[in-house]
Write an enzyme that holds these catalytic residues in place. Structure first.
Site, mmCIF file in Angstrom:
data_model
loop_
_atom_site.group_PDB
_atom_site.id
_atom_site.type_symbol
_atom_site.label_atom_id
_atom_site.label_comp_id
_atom_site.label_asym_id
_atom_site.label_seq_id
_atom_site.Cartn_x
_atom_site.Cartn_y
_atom_site.Cartn_z
ATOM 1 N N ASN A 1 -5.158 -4.316 -7.077
ATOM 2 C CA ASN A 1 -6.528 -3.667 -6.518
ATOM 3 C C ASN A 1 -6.323 -2.108 -6.320
ATOM 4 O OD1 ASN A 1 -9.045 -4.025 -4.740
ATOM 5 N ND2 ASN A 1 -7.367 -3.251 -3.543
ATOM 6 N N LYS B 1 -11.277 2.215 -15.673
ATOM 7 C CA LYS B 1 -11.841 0.899 -15.455
ATOM 8 C C LYS B 1 -12.192 0.050 -16.624
ATOM 9 C CE LYS B 1 -11.140 1.070 -10.836
ATOM 10 N NZ LYS B 1 -10.398 0.191 -10.291
ATOM 11 N N ASP C 1 0.845 -1.237 -0.288
ATOM 12 C CA ASP C 1 0.017 0.116 -0.035
ATOM 13 C C ASP C 1 0.829 1.270 -0.142
ATOM 14 O OD1 ASP C 1 -3.111 0.186 0.882
ATOM 15 O OD2 ASP C 1 -2.122 2.048 1.083
ATOM 16 N N THR D 1 -16.610 0.438 1.903
ATOM 17 C CA THR D 1 -15.018 0.744 2.184
ATOM 18 C C THR D 1 -14.820 2.132 2.498
ATOM 19 O OG1 THR D 1 -14.355 1.493 -0.233
ATOM 20 C CG2 THR D 1 -14.624 -1.098 0.133
ATOM 21 N N TYR E 1 -12.738 7.721 -14.140
ATOM 22 C CA TYR E 1 -12.728 6.826 -13.262
ATOM 23 C C TYR E 1 -13.335 5.613 -14.132
ATOM 24 C CZ TYR E 1 -14.009 3.511 -9.486
ATOM 25 O OH TYR E 1 -13.814 2.264 -8.769
HETATM 26 P P1 NAD Z 1 -10.034 1.934 -0.434
HETATM 27 O O1 NAD Z 1 -9.834 3.610 -0.407
HETATM 28 O O2 NAD Z 1 -10.726 1.518 1.066
HETATM 29 O O3 NAD Z 1 -8.848 1.260 -0.372
HETATM 30 C C1 NAD Z 1 -7.856 1.579 -1.640
HETATM 31 C C2 NAD Z 1 -6.471 1.321 -1.049
HETATM 32 O O4 NAD Z 1 -5.557 1.647 -1.891
HETATM 33 C C3 NAD Z 1 -6.011 2.254 0.241
HETATM 34 O O5 NAD Z 1 -5.391 1.565 1.141
HETATM 35 C C4 NAD Z 1 -4.802 3.039 -0.554
HETATM 36 O O6 NAD Z 1 -3.990 3.810 0.396
HETATM 37 C C5 NAD Z 1 -4.555 2.450 -1.528
HETATM 38 N N1 NAD Z 1 -3.782 2.928 -2.701
HETATM 39 C C6 NAD Z 1 -4.320 4.289 -3.029
HETATM 40 N N2 NAD Z 1 -3.295 4.791 -3.969
HETATM 41 C C7 NAD Z 1 -2.394 3.834 -4.254
HETATM 42 C C8 NAD Z 1 -1.248 3.805 -5.009
HETATM 43 N N3 NAD Z 1 -0.922 4.792 -5.737
HETATM 44 N N4 NAD Z 1 -0.301 2.967 -4.656
HETATM 45 C C9 NAD Z 1 -0.897 1.909 -3.732
HETATM 46 N N5 NAD Z 1 -1.899 1.694 -3.001
HETATM 47 C C10 NAD Z 1 -2.827 2.853 -3.227
HETATM 48 O O7 NAD Z 1 -11.026 1.880 -1.403
HETATM 49 P P2 NAD Z 1 -11.511 0.257 -2.008
HETATM 50 O O8 NAD Z 1 -13.145 0.552 -2.314
HETATM 51 O O9 NAD Z 1 -11.299 -0.838 -1.270
HETATM 52 O O10 NAD Z 1 -10.924 0.105 -3.294
HETATM 53 C C11 NAD Z 1 -10.165 -0.896 -3.952
HETATM 54 C C12 NAD Z 1 -10.307 -0.874 -5.362
HETATM 55 O O11 NAD Z 1 -11.733 -1.284 -5.608
HETATM 56 C C13 NAD Z 1 -10.260 0.208 -6.110
HETATM 57 O O12 NAD Z 1 -9.455 -0.129 -7.401
HETATM 58 C C14 NAD Z 1 -11.397 0.611 -6.596
HETATM 59 O O13 NAD Z 1 -11.615 1.552 -7.739
HETATM 60 C C15 NAD Z 1 -12.203 -0.618 -6.542
HETATM 61 N N6 NAD Z 1 -13.818 -0.271 -6.592
HETATM 62 C C16 NAD Z 1 -14.129 -0.159 -5.411
HETATM 63 C C17 NAD Z 1 -15.749 -0.050 -5.287
HETATM 64 C C18 NAD Z 1 -16.532 0.538 -3.945
HETATM 65 O O14 NAD Z 1 -17.654 0.858 -4.036
HETATM 66 N N7 NAD Z 1 -15.602 0.884 -2.886
HETATM 67 C C19 NAD Z 1 -16.525 -0.377 -6.544
HETATM 68 C C20 NAD Z 1 -15.878 -0.814 -7.585
HETATM 69 C C21 NAD Z 1 -14.413 -0.657 -7.662
#
Ligand code: NAD
Length: 257
Positions: free
Chosen positions: A90, A160, A37, A191, A156
């Protein structure tokens, strides 16, 4: 889940949300986990939780938009555990809801750097290691926004859709080399992504990401991150040995609507 015990998994964005749930799940299944992370504190928390539960985890600080940083992450996995069997690429960020013409160039670049270049950078570093081993499984995190357009989320959604394309292409290129590549497309998931979103564009504080209020999900609720982690573990397992090149919607029925 078959075929995970004793293997090594790298999870990016493992300090929070879906990535943390995935890292914990890999550990539950008996895999060694490289917890990666950009935020050290939360990443270390995930690694500590795994160790406290009797698992084996190593934290690596990584910025997925920086290829050298990603290469170091992969080196740590191989140096520490001797292999890289699974990668859950991720890490991702979200922007505020802004119409196309109002997107600031800097924010566009930043989002694409993390969400799209980051996935490419991870695969660029991981695939040669897996190819040399003759085996490996990659799961990229796309989004429901990678399957359909979403007003106000152009960068975004573009990033994706790009992840879906990279996933298909990598799967085709490496299909005969023992490597499977799939993606998950989460629907709204509980999240920290909203809180972690940069507020340069749009007033994010006025838009809590409350998935319990989601009205367009057929199942009538948002997902828990553990529901994503289960699918990632399945796609990495030997039970999914003939599945490659696909993006699995995990969305309470949204994509069917
Ligand atoms: P989150 O913000 O809880 O977790 C994301 C993590 O990624 C964080 O710990 C952050 O520090 C880390 N991060 C951010 N930029 C970074 C970088 N440059 N290098 C390394 N780490 C980095 O969010 P989440 O919802 O768990 O998101 C995880 C994935 O799921 C993302 O790709 C997001 O687009 C995708 N997603 C989330 C949702 C949702 O509803 N939460 C829906 C569809 C897709």
């Amino acid at each position: 889940m078959n075929g995970l015990r004793g293997k090594t998994a790298v999870v990016t964005g493992a300090g929070s949300g879906i990535g943390r749930a995935s890292a914990l799940r890999f550990a539950e299944e008996g895999a060694n986990v490289v917890v990666a992370d950009v935020v050290e504190e939360t990443g270390r928390e995930t690694a500590d939780r795994i160790e406290d539960d009797g698992g084996d985890a190593t934290f690596v600080e990584v910025d997925v938009s920086d290829f050298e940083s990603v290469e170091r992450m992969v080196d740590v996995a191989v140096d520490t555990y001797g292999s890289l069997d699974f990668a859950h690429n991720n890490a991702g960020i979200l922007t505020g809801f802004v119409e196309m013409a109002d997107i600031e160039e800097g924010l566009w670049d930043k989002l694409l750097d993390v969400n799209l270049k980051g996935i490419w950078a991870c695969m660029k570093a991981e695939l040669p290691v897996m190819e040399a081993q003759g085996s490996g499984v990659i799961v990229n995190t796309a989004s429901e926004a990678g399957l359909v357009g979403m007003g106000g989320l152009a960068s975004y959604s573009a990033s994706k859709h790009g992840v879906v394309g990279l996933t298909k292409t990598a799967a085709l290129e490496y299909a005969t080399r023992g490597i499977r590549v799939n993606a998950i497309a989460p629907g709204p998931t509980n999240t920290n992504i909203q809180a972690n979103t940069e507020g340069e564009s749009g007033d994010l504080t006025s838009m809590p990401f409350d998935t319990s209020a989601m009205t367009d999900v057929p199942m009538g609720r948002g997902a828990d991150p553990e529901e994503m982690a289960g699918a990632v573990a399945f796609l990495c397992s030997s039970d999914a040995s003939y599945i490659t090149g696909h993006t699995l919607p995990i969305d309470g029925g949204q994509a069917a609507d």
